[in-house]
Scaffold this motif. Structure first.
Motif, PDB file in Angstrom:
ATOM      1  N   ILE A  69       0.849  -1.182   0.000  1.00 19.69           N
ATOM      2  CA  ILE A  69       0.000   0.000   0.000  1.00 19.69           C
ATOM      3  C   ILE A  69       0.891   1.240   0.000  1.00 19.69           C
ATOM      4  O   ILE A  69       1.814   1.357   0.804  1.00 19.69           O
ATOM      5  CB  ILE A  69      -0.926   0.019   1.231  1.00 19.69           C
ATOM      6  CG1 ILE A  69      -1.817  -1.218   1.237  1.00 19.69           C
ATOM      7  CG2 ILE A  69      -1.762   1.292   1.255  1.00 19.69           C
ATOM      8  CD1 ILE A  69      -2.752  -1.340   0.046  1.00 19.69           C
ATOM      9  N   GLY A  70       0.619   2.152  -0.919  1.00 18.67           N
ATOM     10  CA  GLY A  70       1.380   3.387  -0.988  1.00 18.67           C
ATOM     11  C   GLY A  70       2.333   3.479  -2.150  1.00 18.67           C
ATOM     12  O   GLY A  70       2.954   4.530  -2.362  1.00 18.67           O
ATOM     13  N   ASN A  71       2.460   2.403  -2.930  1.00 14.91           N
ATOM     14  CA  ASN A  71       3.498   2.384  -3.957  1.00 14.91           C
ATOM     15  C   ASN A  71       3.199   3.296  -5.150  1.00 14.91           C
ATOM     16  O   ASN A  71       4.100   3.598  -5.929  1.00 14.91           O
ATOM     17  CB  ASN A  71       3.765   0.940  -4.438  1.00 14.91           C
ATOM     18  CG  ASN A  71       2.509   0.202  -4.822  1.00 14.91           C
ATOM     19  OD1 ASN A  71       1.412   0.701  -4.625  1.00 14.91           O
ATOM     20  ND2 ASN A  71       2.665  -0.989  -5.352  1.00 14.91           N
ATOM     21  N   VAL A  72       1.972   3.749  -5.310  1.00  9.72           N
ATOM     22  CA  VAL A  72       1.687   4.687  -6.395  1.00  9.72           C
ATOM     23  C   VAL A  72       1.460   6.100  -5.864  1.00  9.72           C
ATOM     24  O   VAL A  72       1.051   6.999  -6.618  1.00  9.72           O
ATOM     25  CB  VAL A  72       0.466   4.242  -7.244  1.00  9.72           C
ATOM     26  CG1 VAL A  72       0.767   2.949  -7.950  1.00  9.72           C
ATOM     27  CG2 VAL A  72      -0.786   4.118  -6.396  1.00  9.72           C
ATOM     28  N   GLY A  73       1.734   6.323  -4.594  1.00 17.18           N
ATOM     29  CA  GLY A  73       1.659   7.656  -4.036  1.00 17.18           C
ATOM     30  C   GLY A  73       0.232   8.155  -3.855  1.00 17.18           C
ATOM     31  O   GLY A  73      -0.721   7.378  -3.796  1.00 17.18           O
ATOM     32  N   THR A  74       0.100   9.471  -3.785  1.00 19.82           N
ATOM     33  CA  THR A  74      -1.202  10.093  -3.597  1.00 19.82           C
ATOM     34  C   THR A  74      -1.321  11.315  -4.501  1.00 19.82           C
ATOM     35  O   THR A  74      -0.323  11.843  -4.989  1.00 19.82           O
ATOM     36  CB  THR A  74      -1.405  10.548  -2.137  1.00 19.82           C
ATOM     37  OG1 THR A  74      -0.408  11.523  -1.811  1.00 19.82           O
ATOM     38  CG2 THR A  74      -1.300   9.369  -1.178  1.00 19.82           C
ATOM     39  N   PRO A 102       6.828   6.720  -3.915  1.00 22.16           N
ATOM     40  CA  PRO A 102       5.817   6.562  -4.963  1.00 22.16           C
ATOM     41  C   PRO A 102       6.443   6.393  -6.336  1.00 22.16           C
ATOM     42  O   PRO A 102       7.476   6.977  -6.650  1.00 22.16           O
ATOM     43  CB  PRO A 102       5.008   7.863  -4.890  1.00 22.16           C
ATOM     44  CG  PRO A 102       5.925   8.849  -4.248  1.00 22.16           C
ATOM     45  CD  PRO A 102       6.777   8.061  -3.305  1.00 22.16           C
ATOM     46  N   SER A 103       5.782   5.573  -7.160  1.00 25.24           N
ATOM     47  CA  SER A 103       6.243   5.354  -8.531  1.00 25.24           C
ATOM     48  C   SER A 103       5.021   5.328  -9.440  1.00 25.24           C
ATOM     49  O   SER A 103       4.474   4.273  -9.756  1.00 25.24           O
ATOM     50  CB  SER A 103       7.015   4.039  -8.636  1.00 25.24           C
ATOM     51  OG  SER A 103       7.420   3.792  -9.961  1.00 25.24           O
ATOM     52  N   GLY A 109       2.732  13.122  -4.259  1.00 27.28           N
ATOM     53  CA  GLY A 109       3.421  12.995  -2.980  1.00 27.28           C
ATOM     54  C   GLY A 109       3.324  11.583  -2.458  1.00 27.28           C
ATOM     55  O   GLY A 109       2.670  10.711  -3.055  1.00 27.28           O
ATOM     56  N   GLY A 110       4.003  11.327  -1.334  1.00 25.34           N
ATOM     57  CA  GLY A 110       4.007  10.009  -0.728  1.00 25.34           C
ATOM     58  C   GLY A 110       2.850   9.805   0.234  1.00 25.34           C
ATOM     59  O   GLY A 110       2.260  10.762   0.751  1.00 25.34           O
ATOM     60  N   LYS A 116      -0.269  11.848   7.423  1.00 24.47           N
ATOM     61  CA  LYS A 116      -0.048  12.853   8.466  1.00 24.47           C
ATOM     62  C   LYS A 116      -0.981  14.046   8.288  1.00 24.47           C
ATOM     63  O   LYS A 116      -1.599  14.522   9.254  1.00 24.47           O
ATOM     64  CB  LYS A 116       1.411  13.321   8.448  1.00 24.47           C
ATOM     65  CG  LYS A 116       2.429  12.337   8.990  1.00 24.47           C
ATOM     66  CD  LYS A 116       3.827  12.935   8.935  1.00 24.47           C
ATOM     67  CE  LYS A 116       4.831  12.091   9.701  1.00 24.47           C
ATOM     68  NZ  LYS A 116       5.051  10.777   9.071  1.00 24.47           N
ATOM     69  N   ARG A 117      -1.081  14.525   7.057  1.00 28.14           N
ATOM     70  CA  ARG A 117      -1.915  15.707   6.814  1.00 28.14           C
ATOM     71  C   ARG A 117      -3.381  15.435   7.111  1.00 28.14           C
ATOM     72  O   ARG A 117      -4.100  16.322   7.565  1.00 28.14           O
ATOM     73  CB  ARG A 117      -1.753  16.181   5.361  1.00 28.14           C
ATOM     74  CG  ARG A 117      -0.401  16.799   5.045  1.00 28.14           C
ATOM     75  CD  ARG A 117      -0.450  17.563   3.734  1.00 28.14           C
ATOM     76  NE  ARG A 117      -0.814  16.729   2.606  1.00 28.14           N
ATOM     77  CZ  ARG A 117       0.027  16.040   1.861  1.00 28.14           C
ATOM     78  NH1 ARG A 117       1.327  16.062   2.152  1.00 28.14           N
ATOM     79  NH2 ARG A 117      -0.390  15.316   0.839  1.00 28.14           N
ATOM     80  N   ARG A 118      -3.812  14.235   6.872  1.00 27.87           N
ATOM     81  CA  ARG A 118      -5.220  13.895   7.110  1.00 27.87           C
ATOM     82  C   ARG A 118      -5.484  13.437   8.538  1.00 27.87           C
ATOM     83  O   ARG A 118      -6.629  13.182   8.911  1.00 27.87           O
ATOM     84  CB  ARG A 118      -5.686  12.813   6.126  1.00 27.87           C
ATOM     85  CG  ARG A 118      -5.834  13.323   4.708  1.00 27.87           C
ATOM     86  CD  ARG A 118      -6.589  12.326   3.854  1.00 27.87           C
ATOM     87  NE  ARG A 118      -7.958  12.131   4.302  1.00 27.87           N
ATOM     88  CZ  ARG A 118      -9.008  12.844   3.858  1.00 27.87           C
ATOM     89  NH1 ARG A 118      -8.837  13.805   2.962  1.00 27.87           N
ATOM     90  NH2 ARG A 118     -10.221  12.597   4.304  1.00 27.87           N
TER      91      ARG A 118
END
Length: 399
Positions: A69-74, A102-103, A109-110, A116-118
């Protein structure tokens, strides 16, 4: 259930503490602090950003069964909550693997910084297969997830908070995520390499009652030519009808439908008396059932994922759909004159209803497919056709 990865030889920086006293150690990600809620598991392979920003997950800690989870970023295009500043959606997340850089060409962004922001508290390094098995046997547990970079936790206090949390039964969470005021939506669905469009000339007006609505639902409606007016969950029926809608949409949302139904059901009953086409999804489906005299029940583990088979009895076709619900309509309690239109092929639970002879229907699953397959997009066309039929206009092809 803790991971055996090399970093776990050191002090853990996150804990997931279940109400039964089970303690799962891991590595903290996202926001620092703690979040108490119900733990569920989601089996989708993609769409983690849409999942975490779905307001229906308010009050829940999502365990992702897919390990990476997270490998394509946000990015800012894939969020689903209507008001990002309110940060409605999941309060916690549980991952198997750590978050990689992210790729993806769409990444802005990551995931870690985004969490954290959310304000989402996350833990990685967890044996999510074991945790999922634990939920399947014992049901979705109440729990607390805590993240402290220094690895210092008051375990007794965390256990007490997990054990004493009241749970989702009886909680009206729609009031926490609904719109504060009415607004207009005209953004249309995303097109590859172009982004989202804008509805120029609407040919119908739909009022969407917001119990925690998702953006892609609104886009699907706009994509069929509808200007959508989004209204708060407790707006009186008279005020809604004064807007002269061609159709009324009852949205998805979090919490116990019976609790939200205390104020929403009388409104829905008044709207049904107006004989205007009505379409409900998820929580909207459950509260429509309550308004018609049916009952809802808390599920053992709920349905959360993008691979759920559902049969549409009106077409005899099977579709693969996105699901996200911990409560369900008890199909055996639906009164005469209300037809069960869809059923889950996993457990036979109710997934849809329609009023015989009236332009009113609803489904439990998420036909907007965000994330998930697009098998059920036809339901939006079915809704548009009820409006067109009422106006004496030719129907659109459902597929």
């Amino acid at each position: 259930m803790a991971s055996t990865a090399p970093w776990t030889q050191h002090k853990p920086t996150a804990l997931l503490v279940l109400a039964d006293g089970t303690v799962i150690e891991g590595r903290g990600l996202g926001a620092e602090g703690e979040a108490v809620g119900e733990v569920c598991f989601n089996t989708a392979l993609t769409g983690y950003e849409e999942i975490l920003t779905d307001p229906s997950y308010t009050g829940q800690i999502v365990t992702f069964t897919f390990p990476h989870i997270g490998n394509v970023g946000t990015n800012e295009e894939d969020i689903e909550d209507l008001t990002p500043a309110a940060r409605a959606g999941a309060i916690g997340a549980v991952f198997k693997a750590g978050i990689t850089d992210p790729s993806n060409y769409r990444a802005e962004g990551g995931l870690d910084q985004w969490l954290k922001r959310r304000g989402i508290v996350a833990i990685s390094g967890v044996d999510t297969r074991a945790l999922t098995a634990h939920i399947r046997v014992g049901g979705a547990p109440n729990a607390i997830v805590a993240h402290a970079p220094d690895g210092i936790f008051d375990l007794d206090e965390l256990k007490a908070k997990a054990a004493t949390w009241s749970g989702l039964v009886g909680l009206d969470l729609a009031k926490d995520v609904t719109s504060g005021q009415s607004s207009t939506w005209t953004e249309t669905p995303w097109i590859w390499n172009e982004g989202y469009g804008e509805l120029a000339e609407p040919d119908m007006h739909i009022v969407a009652v917001d119990y925690g609505i998702k953006r892609n639902i609104l886009r699907q409606l706009a994509g069929l030519g509808a200007k959508v007016t989004v209204v708060p969950a407790d707006m009186p029926a008279d005020d809604i009808l004064a807007m002269e809608p061609d159709g009324i949409f009852l949205s998805n949302g979090p919490g116990d439908p019976a609790a939200t139904g205390e104020y929403a059901v009388p409104i829905i009953q008044d709207l049904l008396d107006a004989d205007i086409p009505v379409f409900g999804i998820c929580l909207g489906h459950q509260m429509l059932a309550l308004a018609l005299g049916g009952n809802t029940v808390k599920m053992h583990q709920g349905h959360h994922g993008a691979n759920h088979p559902v049969k549409d009895h009106t077409t005899a076709k099977v579709e693969i759909v996105s699901m996200n619900h911990g409560f369900a309509v008890d199909g055996d309690t639906l009164p005469d004159g209300v037809e069960e239109t869809h059923v889950s092929l996993f457990d036979g639970s109710n997934c849809g209803l329609a009023i015989t002879g009236k332009p009113v229907f609803s489904v439990q699953h998420h036909p907007e497919a965000s994330p998930g397959p697009q098998d059920s997009h036809y339901l939006f066309r079915r809704f548009a056709n009820l409006i067109r039929e009422r106006r004496g206009e030719p129907a659109l092809a459902e597929r």
